[in-house]
Design an enzyme around this catalytic site. Structure first.
Site, PDB file in Angstrom:
ATOM      1  N   GLU A 190     -25.532  17.423  11.443  1.00  0.00           N
ATOM      2  CA  GLU A 190     -26.594  17.118  12.044  1.00  0.00           C
ATOM      3  C   GLU A 190     -26.588  16.389  13.729  1.00  0.00           C
ATOM      4  O   GLU A 190     -27.402  16.762  15.357  1.00  0.00           O
ATOM      5  CB  GLU A 190     -27.721  16.080  11.297  1.00  0.00           C
ATOM      6  N   ASP A 199     -20.802  21.853   7.642  1.00  0.00           N
ATOM      7  CA  ASP A 199     -21.618  20.857   7.061  1.00  0.00           C
ATOM      8  C   ASP A 199     -22.144  19.527   8.004  1.00  0.00           C
ATOM      9  O   ASP A 199     -20.544  19.338   9.461  1.00  0.00           O
ATOM     10  CB  ASP A 199     -20.480  20.374   5.882  1.00  0.00           C
ATOM     11  N   ARG A 256     -25.148  24.061   7.829  1.00  0.00           N
ATOM     12  CA  ARG A 256     -26.155  22.691   7.190  1.00  0.00           C
ATOM     13  C   ARG A 256     -27.137  22.939   8.389  1.00  0.00           C
ATOM     14  O   ARG A 256     -28.762  23.013   7.838  1.00  0.00           O
ATOM     15  CB  ARG A 256     -25.743  21.806   6.479  1.00  0.00           C
ATOM     16  N   ASP A 270     -27.797  19.453   0.203  1.00  0.00           N
ATOM     17  CA  ASP A 270     -27.854  18.602  -1.234  1.00  0.00           C
ATOM     18  C   ASP A 270     -28.219  18.279  -1.919  1.00  0.00           C
ATOM     19  O   ASP A 270     -28.801  17.474  -2.590  1.00  0.00           O
ATOM     20  CB  ASP A 270     -26.590  17.270  -0.396  1.00  0.00           C
TER      21      ASP A 270
HETATM   22  C1  LIG Z   1     -37.575  16.132  -5.358  1.00  0.00           C
HETATM   23  C2  LIG Z   1     -36.575  15.796  -5.561  1.00  0.00           C
HETATM   24  O1  LIG Z   1     -35.849  15.669  -6.483  1.00  0.00           O
HETATM   25  N1  LIG Z   1     -35.954  15.031  -4.485  1.00  0.00           N
HETATM   26  C3  LIG Z   1     -34.339  14.447  -4.629  1.00  0.00           C
HETATM   27  C4  LIG Z   1     -33.381  14.749  -3.933  1.00  0.00           C
HETATM   28  O2  LIG Z   1     -32.242  14.602  -4.073  1.00  0.00           O
HETATM   29  C5  LIG Z   1     -32.314  13.152  -3.631  1.00  0.00           C
HETATM   30  C6  LIG Z   1     -31.303  12.384  -3.926  1.00  0.00           C
HETATM   31  O3  LIG Z   1     -29.989  13.197  -4.011  1.00  0.00           O
HETATM   32  C7  LIG Z   1     -33.360  12.650  -4.185  1.00  0.00           C
HETATM   33  O4  LIG Z   1     -33.546  11.254  -3.544  1.00  0.00           O
HETATM   34  C8  LIG Z   1     -34.996  13.091  -3.892  1.00  0.00           C
HETATM   35  O5  LIG Z   1     -35.930  11.962  -5.142  1.00  0.00           O
END
Ligand SMILES: CC(=O)N[C@H]1CO[C@H](CO)[C@@H](O)[C@@H]1O
Ligand SMILES: *[C@@H]1O[C@H](CO)[C@@H](O)[C@H](O)[C@H]1NC(C)=O
Ligand SMILES: *[C@@H]1O[C@H](CO)[C@@H](O)[C@H](O)[C@H]1NC(C)=O
Ligand SMILES: *[C@@H]1O[C@H](CO)[C@@H](O)[C@H](O)[C@H]1NC(C)=O
Ligand SMILES: *[C@@H]1O[C@H](CO)[C@@H](O)[C@H](O)[C@H]1NC(C)=O
Ligand SMILES: *[C@@H]1O[C@H](CO)[C@@H](O)[C@H](O)[C@H]1NC(C)=O
Ligand SMILES: *[C@@H]1O[C@H](CO)[C@@H](O)[C@H](O)[C@H]1NC(C)=O
Length: 819
Positions: free
Chosen positions: A438, A435, A511, A527
């Site tokens: 990046e 994990d 990841r 996540d």
């Molecule tokens: C599309 C969507 O729901 N994206 C969300 C993924 O998760 C992050 C935070 O965990 C959100 O900021 C995004 O909007």
């Protein structure tokens, strides 16, 4: 004065005459308000298109005029492999350190691949050059379709800014990861950034991995693909012409073009360049369960016991970072996780497996000398990434301040192996989850900030950064050039270590990813949240990774952050049972979302979904074999099988396993039905065999909460097995074949079978490969496979007798229902 006015008018009309969707952005810099002065200083056209069209539609206000200076191609010499030529720039463009003379080399490798070694005899493409301005035009011979035409906008090749644009033959464009978007990309002025980044998946953000590869469906049903082999920070701008612009801030322009002509072949040809994916161990295709915040080994163990108690299939139990001491890699919290070794022993006794996170490459740098071997020894061996002063760069991740291993250094691989070996002697883990690679840095650059040099402050910055200083030093180059490769290099080191430790096929989930990653690891989609929208996004995410040659992929089932509901988790377990990599994972401080945590009804539905997965594992495993052998996809977009059916091009709410199994999940709350598209042909309900005879249409189907719609395509034979608690049991059960007859009453299927874990089983010939035909259903070269039940859908009239190997055989016959 009149002359001047005339000139001005001419200039203006030259600009205005360019249609909006053919305006290529001359000022892509973010956070800059482009004024007429700034724009004209670059020699570009300024037209405020908001005023002309009255909306903010993404059309650039500052764009290249047709005669913007680009490169000119001089004389061309043929080489043994293709062509070479020089490109020269007469007038300087506006980027610093513009390079005046470039060498162009074009190589024809195979009849379907442009770029590489051997001259082809009968390529299916033609290549033409435009000399002034220089441009490359690639055509498909059969249809004359122009696949690439780079003459439309200028070519740039400066020290830290390279740019090339091309027209596209259609708007059906896929790939270009890792991003959260529909599977079919929008070309409405859509800019995608490529820079590995730790961020929860959000639309328009650059995410964890980098895959500069796209696939285009041409209007004729043919497909081609383009790969830019470049690891620098990059951007792809899409516009409705349709056209595409590559912008990168380093390296060279090194393109591979794959001519297909069908999408399966394009993806295979791409993987011939980047490498085919590893064959996963059989248990890796079982169900995995994880959460951050079990809090103790006992709590983790209790979850496993509850799964066993309810006889819910599970092959692997995982732990997130809470098993560690102060989140430091290679440590165990002896208070809360003291029973971890015993738990792992118990898993092994039950034929189950253990995987844990190696939280992150960051190695804690704050322990007293002599107390933390990974850091002390790493320092001694010089395995860390250095800052510009030649000292280990210190950033911050979960354990606090950390140094970062430099996986471009072979000494680091040895040190990594020794760390894993020391840890393995305490906790005999079976797989590894890598994990934060990046790599993630909670600080901006490092504890001391970054340099003021050109690597930390390039003239053009694509998208968002959040990582260690790009000026930092790795053994083969600056991090500036290697950043996007960090996850790939860590996966390579980890896979090789795991092979040495276990002498079996490694199981690794990473990841961050880059082309070639499939050789070393799978991937989970990061996540995200327990939301209906996130569940739906997982399908385009999974299908994109199929294109990238990383077939072992799935999202966190039931969602990572946020709180799931019983209905959402039930639907997600049904869908997740069909992710090639199937893992339910949850964050800390949220209520439990493992199957035993729910009501008996939900638990039973989840169990049934997993039992279908376990039944189909012989089929799934055989698909992975084909992926490993030649780069076939496992989770497959519908248009791969029906490339002439344009209605399939935008489908990303359904998908196939291989060519034969259609999955139509429910992705919305509060419904007991689902609409799915059925390409022309016969489809059989997986559960009942009832027939859908489709002319290529959308069908509304019942989908109560305890049901996921699955259909078998005509002409398919699926090898299945009775499910079990885990693959060690299901693998021993008799085979059941399900044959779905085609209109012409034939069907075909195959089974790849080996011991499920030996390294190179295929290469060594330690396997059975069985082909099933309806005319010859049976077994070949198999000594340890018994066919128990054979189900044939679509027989038509009731047969009088059934014979097996010439002997009459008992059978039962049920009349089909036709929907
Ligand atoms: C599309 C969507 O729901 N994206 C969300 C993924 O998760 C992050 C935070 O965990 C959100 O900021 C995004 O909007
Ligand atoms: C082509 O060949 C000529 C003669 O050998 C040489 O002078 C020239 O540099 C070559 N051009 C390229 C682009 O290699
Ligand atoms: C390539 O694009 C240019 C416009 O830049 C156009 O004039 C030319 O006809 C195109 N070539 C082909 C083969 O389509
Ligand atoms: C785990 O369970 C065992 C046996 O039930 C018990 O002895 C031990 O104290 C528990 N450990 C923790 C950390 O709760
Ligand atoms: C980093 O510095 C260490 C000494 O502190 C040295 O041994 C190592 O080779 C350096 N690594 C790189 C990539 O410069
Ligand atoms: C399916 O429909 C086609 C076209 O209507 C028809 O020709 C064919 O006989 C049908 N097949 C079955 C098995 O019903
Ligand atoms: C099985 O069927 C396939 C496809 O119809 C055919 O290519 C193959 O030759 C058949 N194999 C045998 C052993 O009959």
């Amino acid at each position: 004065l009149l002359l001047l006015l005339l000139l001005l008018l001419l200039l203006l009309s030259k600009c205005v005459s360019i249609p909006e969707d053919l305006r290529f952005d001359c000022y892509p810099e973010r956070n800059t308000v482009v004024t007429q002065e700034l724009c004209e200083a670059r020699g570009c056209c300024f037209v405020d298109s908001e005023q002309s069209s009255g909306s903010t539609n993404g059309v650039p206000w500052c764009f290249y005029p047709p005669d913007f200076p680009s490169y000119t191609l001089g004389s061309v010499n043929e080489t043994e492999l293709g062509l070479v030529g020089f490109l020269t720039r007469k007038a300087k463009a506006y980027y610093p350190k513009d390079i005046e003379k470039l060498q162009l080399s074009v190589e024809f490798e195979t009849d379907t691949r442009l770029h590489v070694k051997v001259k082809s005899r009968d390529p299916i493409y033609t290549v033409e050059f435009s000399k002034e301005p220089f441009g490359l035009i690639v055509k498909r011979k059969t249809s004359g379709t122009v696949l690439l035409n780079t003459t439309m906008a200028p070519l740039f090749f400066a020290d830290q800014f390279l740019q090339i644009s091309t027209l596209l033959p259609s708007s059906y464009l896929y790939g270009l990861g890792e991003h959260r978007s529909n599977f079919l990309h929008s070309l409405e002025w859509n800019t995608l950034t490529f820079w590995a980044r730790d961020v929860p998946p959000t639309e328009s953000f650059n995410l964890y991995g980098v895959h500069p590869f796209y696939l285009v469906m041409e209007k004729t049903g043919a497909a081609h693909g383009v790969f830019l082999l470049n690891s620098n920070a990059m951007e792809v701008a899409l516009q409705p012409a349709p056209a595409l612009t590559w912008r990168t801030i380093g390296g060279v322009l090194d393109f591979y073009i794959f001519l297909g002509p069908d999408p399966n072949l394009v993806v295979q040809q791409y993987q011939q360049v980047i490498g085919f994916p590893a064959m996963p161990p059989y248990w890796g295709l079982g169900f995995h369960l994880c959460r951050w915040g079990y809090g103790s080994s006992n709590e983790t163990w209790e979850t496993v016991k509850a799964m066993r108690n309810f006889q819910i299939p599970q092959d692997a139990q995982w732990n997130d970072i809470d098993y560690m001491e102060g989140y430091r890699d290679f440590t165990v919290d002896s208070q809360k996780f003291g029973a971890l070794p015993q738990m792992v022993e118990d898993l092994h006794k039950h034929g189950q497996y253990y995987v844990m996170i190696l939280v992150d490459p960051g190695i804690s740098s704050t322990q007293p000398p002599g107390s933390y071997w990974p850091y002390d020894e790493g320092l001694k061996r010089g395995v860390f990434i250095n800052n510009t002063q030649g000292e280990p760069l210190i950033g911050k991740v979960w354990p606090g301040l950390t140094a970062y291993p430099d996986f471009s250094n072979p000494d680091t691989h040895q040190w990594w192996l020794e760390n894993l070996n020391r840890f393995h002697s305490i906790v005999p883990f079976d797989g590894i989850w890598i994990d934060m690679n990046e790599p993630s840095d909670f600080m901006d650059g490092s504890s001391e900030g970054c340099s003021q040099g050109k690597l930390d402050n390039p003239p053009y910055v694509p998208g968002k950064k959040k990582t260690i200083c790009t000026s930092s030093r790795q053994s083969t180059s600056a991090h500036y050039n290697l950043h996007n490769l960090y996850g790939l290099m860590e996966a390579k080191a980890t896979a090789s270590a795991l092979i040495k430790l276990r002498e079996k096929r490694p199981f690794i989930i990473s990841r961050s990813t880059f082309p070639s990653q499939g050789k070393y690891s799978g991937h989970w989609l990061g996540d995200n949240r327990s939301s209906w929208k996130d569940m739906a996004w997982s399908i385009p995410g999974m299908l994109s990774f199929s294109l990238f040659g990383i077939p072992l992929v799935g999202a966190d089932i039931c969602g990572f952050s946020g709180s799931t509901s019983e209905e959402l988790c039930t639907r997600w377990m049904q869908l997740g049972a069909f992710y090639p990599f199937s893992r339910n994972h949850n964050t800390q401080d949220e209520k439990a979302q493992d199957p035993p945590a729910f009501s008996p009804a939900a638990r039973t539905t989840m169990k049934e979904a997993l039992e279908i997965r376990y039944s189909l594992l012989p089929y799934l495993y055989s698909l992975f074999h084909r992926a490993h052998l030649q780069g076939d996809t496992v989770a497959r977009p519908l248009f791969f099988e029906f490339p002439k059916d344009v209605a399939t091009y935008s489908i990303d709410k359904q998908f196939l396993w291989g060519r034969g199994l259609l999955v139509t999940p429910v992705l919305d709350p509060g419904v007991d039905w689902v609409v799915g598209y059925f390409p022309r042909g016969l489809w059989y309900d997986y559960y009942t065999g009832s027939l859908v005879n489709s002319s290529g249409e959308n069908l509304k189907m019942a989908a109560p909460l305890d049901h996921i719609n699955l259909h078998i395509r005509e002409g398919t034979i699926l090898p299945t097995q009775k499910p079990g608690c885990c693959t060690v049991i299901s693998r021993g059960n008799p085979m059941r074949l399900i044959a779905a007859l085609s209109q012409n009453a034939n069907a075909w299927g195959d089974l790849y079978w080996d011991d499920g874990e030996s390294l190179d089983a295929f290469a060594k010939g330690d396997y059975s490969y069985l082909v099933f035909n309806v005319t010859q259903v049976g077994r070949r070269a198999a000594t340890h496979v018994t066919v128990d039940v054979l189900t044939v859908y679509g027989v038509g009239e009731e047969p009088k007798i059934v014979t097996v190997n010439g002997k009459e055989w008992p059978f039962s016959y049920l009349t089909n229902q036709v929907i």
